[in-house]
Design a protein around this motif. Structure first.
Motif, PDB file in Angstrom:
ATOM      1  N   SER A  24      -8.113  -2.601   4.078  1.00 36.20           N
ATOM      2  CA  SER A  24      -7.178  -2.865   5.091  1.00 36.20           C
ATOM      3  C   SER A  24      -7.451  -2.276   6.478  1.00 36.20           C
ATOM      4  O   SER A  24      -8.047  -1.315   6.705  1.00 36.20           O
ATOM      5  CB  SER A  24      -5.710  -2.265   4.606  1.00 36.20           C
ATOM      6  N   ASP A  49     -10.608   6.937   0.447  1.00 32.52           N
ATOM      7  CA  ASP A  49      -9.147   6.596   0.797  1.00 32.52           C
ATOM      8  C   ASP A  49      -8.700   7.434   1.600  1.00 32.52           C
ATOM      9  O   ASP A  49      -7.273   7.431   1.566  1.00 32.52           O
ATOM     10  CB  ASP A  49      -8.442   6.742  -0.381  1.00 32.52           C
ATOM     11  N   PRO A  69      -3.315  -5.655   5.346  1.00 28.89           N
ATOM     12  CA  PRO A  69      -4.255  -5.927   4.174  1.00 28.89           C
ATOM     13  C   PRO A  69      -5.094  -7.122   4.305  1.00 28.89           C
ATOM     14  O   PRO A  69      -4.444  -8.095   4.693  1.00 28.89           O
ATOM     15  CB  PRO A  69      -3.511  -5.835   2.928  1.00 28.89           C
ATOM     16  N   SER A  89       4.486  -0.999   7.389  1.00 28.39           N
ATOM     17  CA  SER A  89       4.608   0.394   8.215  1.00 28.39           C
ATOM     18  C   SER A  89       4.969   1.623   7.331  1.00 28.39           C
ATOM     19  O   SER A  89       5.477   1.386   6.309  1.00 28.39           O
ATOM     20  CB  SER A  89       5.500   0.341   9.204  1.00 28.39           C
ATOM     21  N   TRP A  97      -5.812  -0.251   9.409  1.00 31.23           N
ATOM     22  CA  TRP A  97      -4.785   0.943   9.880  1.00 31.23           C
ATOM     23  C   TRP A  97      -4.605   0.852  11.140  1.00 31.23           C
ATOM     24  O   TRP A  97      -5.589   0.910  11.959  1.00 31.23           O
ATOM     25  CB  TRP A  97      -5.073   1.759   8.936  1.00 31.23           C
ATOM     26  N   VAL A 135       0.999   5.559   1.971  1.00 30.62           N
ATOM     27  CA  VAL A 135       0.176   6.606   2.633  1.00 30.62           C
ATOM     28  C   VAL A 135       0.796   7.930   2.124  1.00 30.62           C
ATOM     29  O   VAL A 135       2.133   8.170   2.138  1.00 30.62           O
ATOM     30  CB  VAL A 135       0.661   6.461   4.102  1.00 30.62           C
ATOM     31  N   PRO A 150       2.302  -7.487   7.259  1.00 31.97           N
ATOM     32  CA  PRO A 150       1.697  -5.968   7.736  1.00 31.97           C
ATOM     33  C   PRO A 150       2.806  -5.067   7.314  1.00 31.97           C
ATOM     34  O   PRO A 150       4.162  -5.421   7.118  1.00 31.97           O
ATOM     35  CB  PRO A 150       1.788  -5.872   9.151  1.00 31.97           C
ATOM     36  N   TRP A 164       0.590   1.296  10.872  1.00 31.53           N
ATOM     37  CA  TRP A 164       0.690  -0.146  10.245  1.00 31.53           C
ATOM     38  C   TRP A 164      -0.613  -0.471   9.399  1.00 31.53           C
ATOM     39  O   TRP A 164      -1.786  -0.079   9.732  1.00 31.53           O
ATOM     40  CB  TRP A 164       0.664  -1.091  11.435  1.00 31.53           C
ATOM     41  N   ARG A 165      -0.276  -1.015   8.109  1.00 30.15           N
ATOM     42  CA  ARG A 165      -1.249  -1.320   7.502  1.00 30.15           C
ATOM     43  C   ARG A 165      -1.364  -3.071   7.404  1.00 30.15           C
ATOM     44  O   ARG A 165      -0.345  -3.629   7.175  1.00 30.15           O
ATOM     45  CB  ARG A 165      -1.017  -0.755   6.003  1.00 30.15           C
ATOM     46  N   GLY A 214       0.875  -1.338   0.135  1.00 28.77           N
ATOM     47  CA  GLY A 214      -0.015   0.034  -0.022  1.00 28.77           C
ATOM     48  C   GLY A 214       0.948   1.098  -0.075  1.00 28.77           C
ATOM     49  O   GLY A 214       2.201   0.960  -0.208  1.00 28.77           O
ATOM     50  N   VAL A 240      -4.633   7.107   1.779  1.00 26.48           N
ATOM     51  CA  VAL A 240      -4.212   5.730   1.712  1.00 26.48           C
ATOM     52  C   VAL A 240      -4.455   4.840   0.673  1.00 26.48           C
ATOM     53  O   VAL A 240      -5.715   5.015   0.199  1.00 26.48           O
ATOM     54  CB  VAL A 240      -4.409   5.207   3.276  1.00 26.48           C
TER      55      VAL A 240
END
Length: 391
Positions: free
Chosen positions: A315, A363, A330, A345, A317, A62, A343, A327-328, A60, A390
């Protein structure tokens, strides 16, 4: 160290501290009610035929779009009002402030009477009534001189600044309090019931004691009564064996997730099921022991000390305090609710300790920093609410 994740949902649980010494505070600084609800829905459960969005990409991104507000003191709970403005609690000052969702202008609503801010206690979680348009009620979780409580207050938008809050109407009292591990996150679920995460106050035995409200996730009606469909008809207890629940969120299948501090080794993200035993103090992190539910993801304590969580873009978060990162995680989007990938970061060290994250639609996320809580190193402008984009 790279975050580890586990996909087994059959066995153990545990978690990790927020930056204090091992076995100490996690955040930085009773008996269940006996009367059953007169009417309420059962806990939400995903349907096999339910339409589920495409799973998110394994990796992902951010982007910090803007700073909505700054100069906040010990911000903790965050909630959105109809129309897009935000409300934020101050743990130490015991106040609620309204933030204009466009300009960031701050308006003090008032103070919550009875708040005792010491250690990790104070004015913590915040939620807006699902029927706010007709009742104008706010819900708060706070520490008093004797316990932790959940109360609702009338918000009169026509009153003058500083005098907009009515007297607290306590709906749950006698949640054990401590210098540490007070929990505090509250949120209304897809079933329009109120959920609350509590801590075991440093008394390990309370987490496994179903007669105590400590170390639990609680589920109640908006009046604070047990919900028909809870594991026990006359109890608020929804899940147990928790050390200190700090985040609550639901995914696209209406599945409940919770973040939790452990002690010495592992912080956790857990998939919550009714009457699930998440292991504390018997286990911490993934152990594979019969009778306990393993975390879906786990982190070394230096990488996380997880606080608020939100679901957006497929995801989970998760804000990190000691870890100073977002942290993500999914999700695959299937009924098992397993992670799609390890995960990932973001924002490590850029904004300091991160306390609360809230979905802002599409998003977008709102992210609250936590440098003024007594464990951070405040810089000019702290604390802040950031607007994130995101993926």
């Amino acid at each position: 160290m790279t975050a580890l994740f586990a996909t087994s949902l059959l066995l153990s649980a545990g978690c990790a501290p927020d930056g204090g010494p091992a076995g100490g505070g996690s955040d930085g600084s009773a008996s269940p009610r006996s009367s059953p609800a007169s009417s309420a829905s059962a806990a939400p459960s995903p349907s096999p035929s339910e339409d589920v969005a495409e799973p998110p990409p394994a990796k992902g991104s951010v982007k910090v779009v803007s700073t909505l507000a700054e100069g906040l003191n010990s911000p903790w709970g965050l909630a959105e009002l109809p129309g897009g403005d935000l409300l934020v609690t101050s743990r130490d000052q015991g106040t609620i402030t309204r933030i204009d969702g466009t300009t960031g202008k701050k308006t003090l609503l008032g103070s919550v009477p009875g708040v005792s801010a010491s250690g990790e206690g104070g004015l913590l979680g915040l939620a807006v009534s699902p029927t706010y348009g007709t009742d104008h009620l706010l819900y708060v979780y706070f520490t008093t001189a004797s316990d932790n409580r959940i109360a609702r207050l009338l918000y009169d938008e026509d009153e003058t600044a500083g005098r907009m809050l009515g007297a607290p109407d306590t709906i749950v009292r006698d949640i054990p309090k401590g210098a540490v591990h007070n929990g505090g996150r509250i949120a209304f679920g897809p079933d329009r019931m109120l959920y609350a995460g509590t801590g075991e106050t440093g008394d390990d035995g309370l987490a496994q004691d179903k007669e105590s409200l400590a170390g639990k996730i609680l589920r109640m009606t908006p009046d604070g009564e047990p919900v028909h469909g809870n594991p026990s008809a006359d109890s608020l207890v929804y899940s147990y064996g928790h050390r200190n629940v700090q985040g609550l969120a639901w995914d696209g299948r209406k599945q409940l997730w919770a973040s939790e501090f452990g002690q010495d080794t592992w912080d956790e993200l857990n998939r919550i099921v009714p009457d699930g035993d998440y292991g504390w103090p018997e286990v911490e992190g993934t152990k594979g022991r019969k009778g306990f539910i393993d975390p879906v993801a786990q982190w070394k304590t230096s990488e996380a000390s997880p606080s608020g969580i939100a679901f957006a873009g497929g995801s989970i978060w998760m804000a990190g305090l000691r870890g100073e990162r977002l942290w993500r995680i999914p999700l695959s989007g299937d009924a098992a609710g397993e992670p799609l990938a390890a995960p990932q970061s973001f924002l490590e060290g850029k904004y300091g300790r991160l306390r609360t994250v809230l979905a802002a639609g599409g998003d977008k996320l709102w992210l609250v920093t936590s440098e003024t809580d007594g464990r951070g190193t405040p810089k000019p402008g702290d604390d802040r609410i950031l607007v994130l984009e995101v993926r």
